[in-house]
Write an enzyme that holds these catalytic residues in place. Structure first.
Site, PDB file in Angstrom:
ATOM      1  N   THR A  29       6.453  18.905  -0.563  1.00  0.00           N
ATOM      2  CA  THR A  29       6.920  19.348   0.749  1.00  0.00           C
ATOM      3  C   THR A  29       8.378  19.003   0.956  1.00  0.00           C
ATOM      4  O   THR A  29       8.886  18.018   0.387  1.00  0.00           O
ATOM      5  CB  THR A  29       6.084  18.660   1.856  1.00  0.00           C
ATOM      6  OG1 THR A  29       6.684  18.887   3.130  1.00  0.00           O
ATOM      7  CG2 THR A  29       6.019  17.154   1.632  1.00  0.00           C
ATOM      8  N   ASP A  30       9.063  19.780   1.794  1.00  0.00           N
ATOM      9  CA  ASP A  30      10.450  19.449   2.120  1.00  0.00           C
ATOM     10  C   ASP A  30      10.547  18.228   3.029  1.00  0.00           C
ATOM     11  O   ASP A  30      11.643  17.705   3.269  1.00  0.00           O
ATOM     12  CB  ASP A  30      11.157  20.649   2.758  1.00  0.00           C
ATOM     13  CG  ASP A  30      10.552  21.098   4.085  1.00  0.00           C
ATOM     14  OD1 ASP A  30       9.513  20.545   4.500  1.00  0.00           O
ATOM     15  OD2 ASP A  30      11.116  22.020   4.706  1.00  0.00           O
ATOM     16  N   GLU A  31       9.408  17.719   3.501  1.00  0.00           N
ATOM     17  CA  GLU A  31       9.416  16.495   4.302  1.00  0.00           C
ATOM     18  C   GLU A  31      10.027  15.317   3.533  1.00  0.00           C
ATOM     19  O   GLU A  31      10.547  14.382   4.139  1.00  0.00           O
ATOM     20  CB  GLU A  31       7.995  16.122   4.735  1.00  0.00           C
ATOM     21  CG  GLU A  31       7.371  17.042   5.764  1.00  0.00           C
ATOM     22  CD  GLU A  31       7.747  16.668   7.200  1.00  0.00           C
ATOM     23  OE1 GLU A  31       8.440  15.644   7.392  1.00  0.00           O
ATOM     24  OE2 GLU A  31       7.336  17.409   8.102  1.00  0.00           O
ATOM     25  N   TYR A  68       3.677  10.005   6.082  1.00  0.00           N
ATOM     26  CA  TYR A  68       3.263  11.172   5.299  1.00  0.00           C
ATOM     27  C   TYR A  68       4.345  11.567   4.308  1.00  0.00           C
ATOM     28  O   TYR A  68       4.090  11.723   3.101  1.00  0.00           O
ATOM     29  CB  TYR A  68       2.951  12.347   6.227  1.00  0.00           C
ATOM     30  CG  TYR A  68       3.009  13.689   5.534  1.00  0.00           C
ATOM     31  CD1 TYR A  68       2.215  13.950   4.422  1.00  0.00           C
ATOM     32  CD2 TYR A  68       3.867  14.697   5.980  1.00  0.00           C
ATOM     33  CE1 TYR A  68       2.280  15.190   3.769  1.00  0.00           C
ATOM     34  CE2 TYR A  68       3.929  15.919   5.337  1.00  0.00           C
ATOM     35  CZ  TYR A  68       3.141  16.163   4.231  1.00  0.00           C
ATOM     36  OH  TYR A  68       3.200  17.365   3.583  1.00  0.00           O
ATOM     37  N   LYS A 125       4.301  11.444   0.062  1.00  0.00           N
ATOM     38  CA  LYS A 125       4.549  12.592  -0.815  1.00  0.00           C
ATOM     39  C   LYS A 125       5.747  12.341  -1.723  1.00  0.00           C
ATOM     40  O   LYS A 125       5.750  12.765  -2.890  1.00  0.00           O
ATOM     41  CB  LYS A 125       4.771  13.857   0.018  1.00  0.00           C
ATOM     42  CG  LYS A 125       3.527  14.361   0.728  1.00  0.00           C
ATOM     43  CD  LYS A 125       2.427  14.777  -0.237  1.00  0.00           C
ATOM     44  CE  LYS A 125       2.753  16.065  -0.968  1.00  0.00           C
ATOM     45  NZ  LYS A 125       1.615  16.529  -1.813  1.00  0.00           N
TER      46      LYS A 125
END
Length: 340
Positions: A121-123, A150, A154
């Site tokens: 994810t770009d998170e 979160y 990741k």
């Protein structure tokens, strides 16, 4: 090709399974899913008779080894994904996203799988910034600056996956996608939550000033990118951003959904901002576009109309979700009422 898809009963995972089984019926698909709150066998109903489904935890080495037996590739979607949930309790995120990924990587190394796609994810980038602090879409070489448990979990999983490529030569490819939307998405996420609230005349909760922006990609464009990567064997060790260059703010999304559902703007409701709320998520996907000639095909205006229509036509699917009486989902749907 025999492919193990972890988290294949979730939103994006099930879209991948449905697509690959409909477009490439010669593939043999094994789905491993724990069926937590967001996992739903109904998401696989169109193709369920043609796949092997195993209910199990990716943290269980024996279950993972059995599920992976004979598989040529692993596409790893399984994860705890909701930022708000991670702010309340990070333990499941660390366990599933890091230890679960380790368990899969170890099994893949021992069984010598030919491909391992780590779906991220770009998170992990935090705010979309250059190293000098200038706001711009994130590129694959940007440092990790996660702002939630979160995102941190990741980032840890990505580092672990890359280390298995660097140390053991496991053929890992890592993808980092922007915010997905589309059919079958669990309604605690922003767009389906807004759609469901609008359809049921509940206020739409807008965090803070509503100007937090995200790059939105229709789920089928994400799946097309993954299939494109899976079809190329010379991308081991590579990292690819996936995005559609469709940046929109929270309040823009809410207003669009109210307009398309013919609901009044009075349903907009501003609520206190959440902790560590990333101001801007956006990715530069030019590496993927130039290397593999992939391009998104669905505009946000087209995709959100299709998504709203799907939810309007799938009231039974929504009712089954709500009938589970998940406390977090109930709170999310009624957040604007709780602070009004």
């Amino acid at each position: 090709m025999r492919i193990l898809v972890t988290g294949g009963a979730g939103f994006i995972g099930s879209a991948f399974v449905r697509t690959i089984m409909m477009d490439s019926p010669h593939h043999d698909i094994v789905v491993l899913d724990k069926l937590t709150y967001a996992g739903n066998l109904a998401n696989l109903a169109p193709v369920s008779s043609r796949l092997t489904f195993i209910q199990g935890d990716i943290c269980d080495p024996q279950i993972v080894a059995d599920a992976m037996a004979g598989c040529d590739a692993v596409v790893h979607f399984a994860a705890e994904t909701h930022v708000d949930r991670s702010l309340l309790d990070a333990q499941d995120f660390l366990t599933t996203n890091i230890y679960g990924t380790y368990t899969l990587l170890e099994a893949a190394r021992k069984q010598k799988v030919q491909r391992f796609l780590q779906i991220s994810t770009d998170e992990v980038y935090g705010n979309a910034l250059s190293p000098a602090g200038v706001s711009r879409p994130s590129v694959e070489s940007d440092p990790f600056l996660p702002l939630s448990p979160y995102a941190a979990s990741k980032a840890g999983a990505d580092n672990l996956a890359y280390s298995y490529w660097a140390t053991y030569g496991l053929p890992v490819t890592i993808t980092r996608c922007s915010n997905n939307y589309g059919p079958y998405q669990y309604p605690e996420k922003q767009l389906p939550l807004f759609i469901l609230n609008a359809l049921e005349d509940r206020p739409l909760p807008i965090y803070g000033d509503g100007q937090h922006s995200r790059d939105w990609i229709y789920v089928q464009d994400h799946i097309a990118a993954l299939l494109c990567i899976l079809q190329h064997e010379d991308v081991n060790g590579a990292i690819f951003n996936i995005g559609a260059t469709e940046e929109r703010t929270t309040v823009q999304n809410a207003c669009t959904i109210l307009e398309l559902t013919q609901k009044p703007l009075s349903l907009l409701r501003y609520v206190p901002d959440r902790s560590g709320h990333v101001r801007r998520h956006a990715v530069n996907a030019s590496k993927l576009q130039q290397t593999l000639n992939w391009q998104p095909t669905v505009t946000f205006s087209e995709g959100i109309r299709q998504t709203i229509c799907w939810y309007q036509e799938q009231l039974g699917w929504l009712e089954e979700i709500k009938a589970r009486h998940n406390a977090f989902l109930h709170h999310a749907l009624n957040l604007a009422n709780s602070v009004s």
